[in-house]
Scaffold this motif. Structure first.
Motif, PDB file in Angstrom:
ATOM      1  N   THR A   7       6.149  36.228 -18.679  1.00  0.00           N
ATOM      2  CA  THR A   7       6.617  34.971 -19.247  1.00  0.00           C
ATOM      3  C   THR A   7       7.061  34.064 -18.106  1.00  0.00           C
ATOM      4  N   ASP A   8       7.099  32.761 -18.364  1.00  0.00           N
ATOM      5  CA  ASP A   8       7.423  31.807 -17.303  1.00  0.00           C
ATOM      6  C   ASP A   8       8.773  32.081 -16.655  1.00  0.00           C
ATOM      7  N   ASP A   9       9.740  32.523 -17.450  1.00  0.00           N
ATOM      8  CA  ASP A   9      11.084  32.733 -16.907  1.00  0.00           C
ATOM      9  C   ASP A   9      11.255  34.112 -16.265  1.00  0.00           C
ATOM     10  N   ALA A  10      10.350  35.042 -16.524  1.00  0.00           N
ATOM     11  CA  ALA A  10      10.494  36.399 -15.974  1.00  0.00           C
ATOM     12  C   ALA A  10       9.630  36.637 -14.744  1.00  0.00           C
ATOM     13  N   ALA A  11       8.531  35.917 -14.621  1.00  0.00           N
ATOM     14  CA  ALA A  11       7.578  36.168 -13.535  1.00  0.00           C
ATOM     15  C   ALA A  11       8.021  35.486 -12.245  1.00  0.00           C
ATOM     16  N   VAL A  12       7.459  35.944 -11.142  1.00  0.00           N
ATOM     17  CA  VAL A  12       7.604  35.259  -9.862  1.00  0.00           C
ATOM     18  C   VAL A  12       6.387  34.351  -9.693  1.00  0.00           C
ATOM     19  N   ARG A  13       6.658  33.084  -9.455  1.00  0.00           N
ATOM     20  CA  ARG A  13       5.572  32.098  -9.319  1.00  0.00           C
ATOM     21  C   ARG A  13       5.239  31.925  -7.835  1.00  0.00           C
ATOM     22  N   ILE A  14       3.990  32.198  -7.501  1.00  0.00           N
ATOM     23  CA  ILE A  14       3.502  31.995  -6.139  1.00  0.00           C
ATOM     24  C   ILE A  14       2.680  30.705  -6.131  1.00  0.00           C
ATOM     25  N   THR A  15       3.072  29.762  -5.281  1.00  0.00           N
ATOM     26  CA  THR A  15       2.357  28.487  -5.170  1.00  0.00           C
ATOM     27  C   THR A  15       1.856  28.330  -3.749  1.00  0.00           C
ATOM     28  N   VAL A  16       0.587  28.052  -3.622  1.00  0.00           N
ATOM     29  CA  VAL A  16      -0.046  27.938  -2.308  1.00  0.00           C
ATOM     30  C   VAL A  16      -0.699  26.566  -2.194  1.00  0.00           C
ATOM     31  N   GLN A  17      -0.460  25.908  -1.083  1.00  0.00           N
ATOM     32  CA  GLN A  17      -1.206  24.698  -0.759  1.00  0.00           C
ATOM     33  C   GLN A  17      -2.273  25.056   0.268  1.00  0.00           C
ATOM     34  N   TYR A  18      -3.459  24.526   0.075  1.00  0.00           N
ATOM     35  CA  TYR A  18      -4.559  24.848   0.977  1.00  0.00           C
ATOM     36  C   TYR A  18      -5.419  23.616   1.204  1.00  0.00           C
ATOM     37  N   LEU A  19      -6.069  23.622   2.346  1.00  0.00           N
ATOM     38  CA  LEU A  19      -6.880  22.473   2.755  1.00  0.00           C
ATOM     39  C   LEU A  19      -8.320  22.677   2.311  1.00  0.00           C
ATOM     40  N   VAL A  20      -8.896  21.644   1.727  1.00  0.00           N
ATOM     41  CA  VAL A  20     -10.303  21.658   1.316  1.00  0.00           C
ATOM     42  C   VAL A  20     -11.052  20.647   2.175  1.00  0.00           C
ATOM     43  N   ARG A  21     -12.068  21.107   2.854  1.00  0.00           N
ATOM     44  CA  ARG A  21     -12.904  20.236   3.685  1.00  0.00           C
ATOM     45  C   ARG A  21     -14.253  20.051   3.023  1.00  0.00           C
ATOM     46  N   GLU A  22     -14.714  18.818   2.987  1.00  0.00           N
ATOM     47  CA  GLU A  22     -15.992  18.516   2.347  1.00  0.00           C
ATOM     48  C   GLU A  22     -16.785  17.518   3.175  1.00  0.00           C
ATOM     49  N   MET A  23     -18.102  17.586   3.016  1.00  0.00           N
ATOM     50  CA  MET A  23     -18.975  16.565   3.580  1.00  0.00           C
ATOM     51  C   MET A  23     -19.461  15.677   2.429  1.00  0.00           C
ATOM     52  N   THR A  24     -19.143  14.405   2.500  1.00  0.00           N
ATOM     53  CA  THR A  24     -19.463  13.475   1.421  1.00  0.00           C
ATOM     54  C   THR A  24     -20.568  12.528   1.852  1.00  0.00           C
ATOM     55  N   ASP A  25     -21.552  12.380   0.994  1.00  0.00           N
ATOM     56  CA  ASP A  25     -22.654  11.445   1.257  1.00  0.00           C
ATOM     57  C   ASP A  25     -22.124  10.026   1.098  1.00  0.00           C
ATOM     58  N   THR A  26     -22.175   9.235   2.157  1.00  0.00           N
ATOM     59  CA  THR A  26     -21.646   7.859   2.113  1.00  0.00           C
ATOM     60  C   THR A  26     -22.592   6.896   1.404  1.00  0.00           C
ATOM     61  N   GLY A  27     -23.818   7.334   1.189  1.00  0.00           N
ATOM     62  CA  GLY A  27     -24.805   6.433   0.593  1.00  0.00           C
ATOM     63  C   GLY A  27     -25.555   5.622   1.623  1.00  0.00           C
ATOM     64  N   ALA A  28     -25.081   5.664   2.869  1.00  0.00           N
ATOM     65  CA  ALA A  28     -25.739   4.924   3.945  1.00  0.00           C
ATOM     66  C   ALA A  28     -26.737   5.834   4.661  1.00  0.00           C
ATOM     67  N   THR A  29     -27.574   5.248   5.470  1.00  0.00           N
ATOM     68  CA  THR A  29     -28.532   5.999   6.281  1.00  0.00           C
ATOM     69  C   THR A  29     -28.423   5.549   7.723  1.00  0.00           C
ATOM     70  N   ASP A  30     -28.822   6.429   8.637  1.00  0.00           N
ATOM     71  CA  ASP A  30     -28.789   6.071  10.053  1.00  0.00           C
ATOM     72  C   ASP A  30     -30.096   5.399  10.452  1.00  0.00           C
ATOM     73  N   ALA A  31     -30.240   5.156  11.746  1.00  0.00           N
ATOM     74  CA  ALA A  31     -31.423   4.439  12.237  1.00  0.00           C
ATOM     75  C   ALA A  31     -32.712   5.187  11.922  1.00  0.00           C
ATOM     76  N   GLY A  59     -33.183   6.808   9.196  1.00  0.00           N
ATOM     77  CA  GLY A  59     -33.343   6.873   7.753  1.00  0.00           C
ATOM     78  C   GLY A  59     -32.727   8.094   7.110  1.00  0.00           C
ATOM     79  N   LYS A  60     -31.945   8.873   7.886  1.00  0.00           N
ATOM     80  CA  LYS A  60     -31.323  10.067   7.347  1.00  0.00           C
ATOM     81  C   LYS A  60     -29.968   9.736   6.739  1.00  0.00           C
ATOM     82  N   PRO A  61     -29.575  10.464   5.706  1.00  0.00           N
ATOM     83  CA  PRO A  61     -28.283  10.191   5.060  1.00  0.00           C
ATOM     84  C   PRO A  61     -27.123  10.378   6.050  1.00  0.00           C
ATOM     85  N   VAL A  62     -26.115   9.533   5.875  1.00  0.00           N
ATOM     86  CA  VAL A  62     -24.907   9.615   6.698  1.00  0.00           C
ATOM     87  C   VAL A  62     -23.809  10.274   5.873  1.00  0.00           C
ATOM     88  N   TYR A  63     -23.227  11.342   6.428  1.00  0.00           N
ATOM     89  CA  TYR A  63     -22.173  12.069   5.732  1.00  0.00           C
ATOM     90  C   TYR A  63     -20.827  11.838   6.400  1.00  0.00           C
TER      91      TYR A  63
END
Length: 479
Positions: free
Chosen positions: A269-293, A295-299
Motif C-alpha cells: 500500500t502507498d503508506d506501507a511501501a518504500v518508494r524508490i524514485t530515480v531520475q535518469y537522462l534520456v538521449r535522443e537523435m531528433t530529425d530536424t527536418g533539414a538536410t545538409d549540402a 541532401g542527407k537528413p540533419v539530426y
C-alpha cells in the motif's frame, strides 16, 4: 584350447549385446518407420491455432484464446496476455513444429507409457476442430531413461508416438508466465535517487555545477544534509550502488489486479511501501527536418530528464514484493537488490578523500605545525612566496601529497581536544568556501583524526600526517 575358449566367450558376449540391443530397440520403435526417419503426427500450423488449453501434473487447466488477433484468457478478461512472450511463442512453436521420432502402432496399455498418469495434457483448437495431446512418461531404452523424449498419444489416433521433449517445454508454466509485464525503462544514465518511506528518507543527486555547494569541482554526486548543505559522495561508491538500479528487473509477476487488501498483505500500500524514485537522462537523435549540402537528413542530439518510481514491500523467500505506483500488478524482485535500495546508506557513499582542492583557486595558506605558524601567499605571477619565492617543486610536492591522501578509517562521535598537530587553512578566490580549514588531532597511536571545516569524520595514517609536517617545514627553511 584356451585361445578357442576365449574366442567363444567373446563371441557369446557380442551375441548377448546384439540381442539386448534388439530388445531395447523394440521398446522404443515397435512398429515404427525406418531408422532416422521422422514420423508424421497430427498437429496444427501456428497461424491456425485459435486456442490452447493445458494442465500439468494433474493441476488446474489453463486456457488462452485468440480473439481477432488478440490473445485473452476466458477466465479473466482483464488478464494482459503477452503475445510475444517466450512462453507463448514456445508453446505455439512446439505444437506447430512437432514431429515424432517414432510411432508405436500397436501399443501396450497406457500404464506402460505413463499415459495413465500423464505429466501434461494439451488441447489445441483450430477452426476445423481440436487436437488433444496426452504426454506420458520419459522414453526408456531398456532400463535407461532417455530424457529428451516423451511418449505421447493424440486424440483420434490409436498409436503412441515418441516425441522430442522440447515440444512441451513451456507447457508446465502457470498463467503468469504469459503475462504482459509493465516496462522498466533503461536506467543507464542516472541523475538522482530517493528512497522514502517507513519514517526514513535517503537522497542523492548528480550536480555537475557544484561551485555553490562544494569547495571542489572534483565531485559530481552529492547528498543534501539536514542543515541545507551537501555532502560530496564517492563516484566509485555511487557507481557501485547504482548497479542495483541498472540491474532492476522483475523476476516474475504474481498478481495482475491486486485488491487493496491483497496489496496490504504484500506490504505494497502507498503508506506501507518504500518508494524508490530515480531520475535518469534520456538521449535522443531528433530529425530536424533539414538536410545538409549532400541532401542527407540533419539530426539534433537532445537530452531530457525522466523519472521512474517503484514501490517495494514485504518479503517472501529470496524475493521482495514490488509494484509501480498506481498499478495493481505485483511482481517479485531480487531481495538483495531490494535491500540495497530500501536501506541505502549515505554514510557508506560519502567521499573519503582528505582534500581534493583545485589549488589554482588558493591565493594564500596558513600552516601551523606543532604551534609554529607559517604563511605563503601567491603573487601576481602565480608563485607562492613567504617573503621570498618558495621552491615550486617543494610546494607542488606538499599540495599533491595532501591531494592523494585518503582516509584509513571512518570515525563516529569522536570529539577532538587539545591543540592539533597540524592545521592547514586555505584562503581561496571563490565566492563559496572562500576559506577551508583542516586540523589533525591524534586519535590513537597509528591514526590522526581529521576535522574538515568543523566536521570530524575521517582518520588518516600517522605517518602521512608526519610526512605533511616535514614537507610543510621544508617549505620555509629560513623560518
Amino acid at each position: 584350447m584356451i585361445k578357442r575358449r576365449r574366442t567363444l566367450i567373446v563371441l557369446s558376449a557380442v551375441l548377448l549385446v546384439l540381442v539386448a540391443a534388439c530388445v531395447t530397440l523394440y521398446t522404443v520403435t515397435k512398429n515404427s518407420g525406418g531408422a532416422g526417419e521422422l514420423v508424421a503426427i497430427p498437429t496444427a500450423a501456428a497461424g491456425d491455432i485459435t486456442a490452447l488449453s493445458w494442465s500439468a501434473d494433474g493441476g488446474e487447466t489453463l486456457t488462452i484464446r485468440n480473439e481477432n488477433g488478440v490473445w485473452v484468457t476466458p477466465a479473466d478478461a482483464t488478464f494482459p496476455v503477452d503475445a510475444d512472450s517466450e512462453t507463448l511463442r514456445g508453446m505455439i512453436d512446439g505444437i506447430s513444429g512437432m514431429t515424432a521420432k517414432s510411432e508405436i502402432t500397436n501399443p501396450d496399455s497406457d500404464a506402460v507409457y505413463g499415459l495413465d498418469n500423464p505429466r501434461c495434457r494439451i488441447t489445441v483448437s483450430t477452426a476445423v476442430g481440436d487436437i488433444t495431446y496426452t504426454v506420458g512418461g520419459v522414453v526408456s531404452v531398456g532400463a535407461k531413461p532417455i530424457y529428451d523424449s516423451y511418449y505421447v498419444r493424440c486424440s483420434g489416433a490409436d498409436s503412441v508416438f515418441v516425441v522430442d521433449s522440447r515440444a512441451f517445454a513451456h507447457f508446465g508454466a502457470d498463467i503468469y508466465a504469459l503475462v504482459r509485464q509493465e516496462a522498466i525503462p533503461e536506467l543507464s544514465a542516472l541523475r538522482g535517487f530517493v528512497a522514502e518511506g517507513r519514517g526514513t528518507r535517503t537522497e542523492f543527486n548528480y550536480i555537475a555545477d557544484s561551485g555553490a555547494i562544494s569547495y571542489t569541482d572534483r565531485y559530481l554526486w552529492y547528498a543534501p544534509t539536514e542543515n541545507g548543505g551537501y555532502n560530496p559522495l564517492s563516484a566509485e561508491a555511487v557507481q557501485k550502488f547504482n548497479n542495483n538500479i541498472l540491474g532492476l528487473a522483475w523476476v516474475r509477476c504474481i498478481a495482475h489486479n491486486a485488491t487493496n487488501t491483497e496489496l496490504a498483505q504484500y506490504g505494497l500500500t502507498d503508506d506501507a511501501a518504500v518508494r524508490i524514485t530515480v531520475q535518469y537522462l534520456v538521449r535522443e537523435m531528433t530529425d530536424t527536418g533539414a538536410t545538409d549540402a549532400a541532401g542527407k537528413p540533419v539530426y539534433e542530439n537532445t537530452e531530457r530528464i525522466e523519472t521512474f518510481a517503484v514501490l517495494l514491500g514485504g518479503y517472501v523467500d529470496q524475493y521482495c514484493y514490488a509494484r509501480l505506483p498506481g498499478s495493481a500488478m505485483v511482481y517479485l524482485i531480487d531481495v538483495e537488490r531490494a535491500d540495497a535500495l530500501m536501506h541505502a546508506d549515505i554514510e557508506s557513499l560519502r567521499a573519503t578523500d582528505l582534500c581534493l582542492m583545485n589549488w589554482a583557486t588558493v591565493g594564500a595558506a596558513d600552516i601551523t605545525v606543532d604551534g609554529t605558524a607559517y604563511r605563503m601567499d601567491r603573487d601576481g605571477a602565480g608563485v607562492f612566496t613567504s617573503g621570498a619565492a618558495l621552491e615550486p617543486a617543494a610546494v607542488d610536492e606538499f599540495l599533491n601529497t595532501i591531494y592523494r591522501i585518503k582516509a584509513a578509517e571512518i570515525l563516529t562521535g569522536f570529539v577532538p581536544s587539545g591543540d592539533p598537530k597540524l592545521t592547514l587553512t586555505f584562503h581561496r578566490n571563490t565566492p563559496a568556501f572562500s576559506t577551508v580549514t583542516i586540523e589533525f588531532h591524534q586519535y590513537n597511536g597509528s591514526l590522526y583524526a581529521v576535522t574538515f571545516n568543523g566536521e570530524t569524520r575521517l582518520a588518516v595514517k600517522r605517518e602521512q600526517v608526519e610526512q605533511l609536517c616535514v614537507l610543510a617545514e621544508n617549505l620555509f627553511p629560513g623560518s
